[in-house]
Design a protein around this motif. Structure first.
Motif, mmCIF file in Angstrom:
data_model
loop_
_atom_site.group_PDB
_atom_site.id
_atom_site.type_symbol
_atom_site.label_atom_id
_atom_site.label_comp_id
_atom_site.label_asym_id
_atom_site.label_seq_id
_atom_site.Cartn_x
_atom_site.Cartn_y
_atom_site.Cartn_z
ATOM 1 N N ALA A 142 0.837 -1.193 0.000
ATOM 2 C CA ALA A 142 0.000 0.000 0.000
ATOM 3 C C ALA A 142 0.871 1.242 0.000
ATOM 4 N N ALA A 143 0.626 2.126 -0.949
ATOM 5 C CA ALA A 143 1.414 3.337 -1.101
ATOM 6 C C ALA A 143 0.665 4.540 -0.556
ATOM 7 N N SER A 144 1.400 5.424 0.086
ATOM 8 C CA SER A 144 0.844 6.680 0.561
ATOM 9 C C SER A 144 1.898 7.764 0.436
ATOM 10 N N GLY A 145 1.458 9.012 0.570
ATOM 11 C CA GLY A 145 2.378 10.124 0.462
ATOM 12 C C GLY A 145 2.214 10.864 -0.850
ATOM 13 N N ARG A 146 3.311 11.412 -1.334
ATOM 14 C CA ARG A 146 3.273 12.271 -2.511
ATOM 15 C C ARG A 146 3.454 11.439 -3.775
ATOM 16 N N ILE A 147 2.349 10.904 -4.251
ATOM 17 C CA ILE A 147 2.346 10.105 -5.472
ATOM 18 C C ILE A 147 1.843 10.996 -6.604
ATOM 19 N N PHE A 148 2.765 11.624 -7.293
ATOM 20 C CA PHE A 148 2.390 12.499 -8.394
ATOM 21 C C PHE A 148 2.175 11.723 -9.688
ATOM 22 N N THR A 149 3.096 10.845 -9.990
ATOM 23 C CA THR A 149 3.016 10.018 -11.180
ATOM 24 C C THR A 149 3.525 8.624 -10.854
ATOM 25 N N PHE A 150 2.715 7.643 -11.191
ATOM 26 C CA PHE A 150 3.106 6.265 -10.973
ATOM 27 C C PHE A 150 3.770 5.722 -12.229
ATOM 28 N N HIS A 151 4.918 5.079 -12.063
ATOM 29 C CA HIS A 151 5.646 4.513 -13.196
ATOM 30 C C HIS A 151 5.670 2.982 -13.184
ATOM 31 N N ALA A 152 5.932 2.394 -12.031
ATOM 32 C CA ALA A 152 6.016 0.943 -11.964
ATOM 33 C C ALA A 152 5.987 0.492 -10.510
ATOM 34 N N ILE A 153 5.630 -0.760 -10.308
ATOM 35 C CA ILE A 153 5.663 -1.356 -8.982
ATOM 36 C C ILE A 153 5.988 -2.834 -9.132
ATOM 37 N N GLY A 154 6.609 -3.398 -8.114
ATOM 38 C CA GLY A 154 6.955 -4.800 -8.194
ATOM 39 C C GLY A 154 7.523 -5.328 -6.891
ATOM 40 N N TRP A 155 8.010 -6.562 -6.949
ATOM 41 C CA TRP A 155 8.603 -7.224 -5.779
ATOM 42 C C TRP A 155 9.949 -7.848 -6.115
ATOM 43 N N TYR A 156 10.881 -7.664 -5.216
ATOM 44 C CA TYR A 156 12.097 -8.448 -5.158
ATOM 45 C C TYR A 156 11.988 -9.416 -3.984
ATOM 46 N N ARG A 157 12.815 -10.441 -4.014
ATOM 47 C CA ARG A 157 12.933 -11.313 -2.850
ATOM 48 C C ARG A 157 14.396 -11.623 -2.603
ATOM 49 N N GLN A 158 14.711 -11.910 -1.353
ATOM 50 C CA GLN A 158 16.077 -12.204 -0.979
ATOM 51 C C GLN A 158 16.104 -13.231 0.145
ATOM 52 N N ALA A 159 16.844 -14.289 -0.075
ATOM 53 C CA ALA A 159 17.096 -15.289 0.940
ATOM 54 C C ALA A 159 18.494 -15.069 1.505
#
Length: 118
Positions: free
Chosen positions: A23-40
């Motif tokens: 969930a995103a909040s704050g100053r979101i003027f323009t959205f470009h991309a979203i995703g997930w990384y993972r690390q073990a």
């Protein structure tokens, strides 16, 4: 500045499912991309899934057909549905969002632990 709050991790048996949210909040003027990384522990960070604004989602080969990323624009929230989970999916999952502004900024969630074990 954008803040990302990540949730949905936990312990699940092989073959089970989890849904992560970012969930995103704050100053979101323009959205470009979203995703997930993972690390073990002791392993390189791996890009799991990403979706650009107005584009198609891309997935790591290891999760294709099992993971699905989606966005609810009204809630400023991204979801990663994870099905048929395997022990090798065990990792800390970090969501990220690329947003602007005059300059594109990458922000990160706090991470959520996913453990797949019997």
């Amino acid at each position: 500045q954008v803040q990302l709050v990540e949730s949905g991790g936990g312990l699940v048996q092989p073959g089970g499912s989890l849904r992560l949210s970012c969930a995103a909040s704050g100053r979101i003027f323009t959205f470009h991309a979203i995703g997930w990384y993972r690390q073990a522990p002791g392993k390189q960070r791996e890009l799991v899934a990403a979706i650009p604004a107005g584009g198609n989602a891309a997935y790591a080969d290891s999760v294709k057909g099992r993971f699905t990323i989606s966005i609810d624009n009204a809630k400023n929230t991204a979801y990663q549905q994870m099905n048929s989970l395997k022990p090798e999916d065990t990792a800390v999952y970090y969501c990220y969002a690329d947003t602007g502004g005059r300059h594109v900024t990458r922000d990160w969630g706090q991470g959520t632990q996913v453990t797949v074990s019997s």
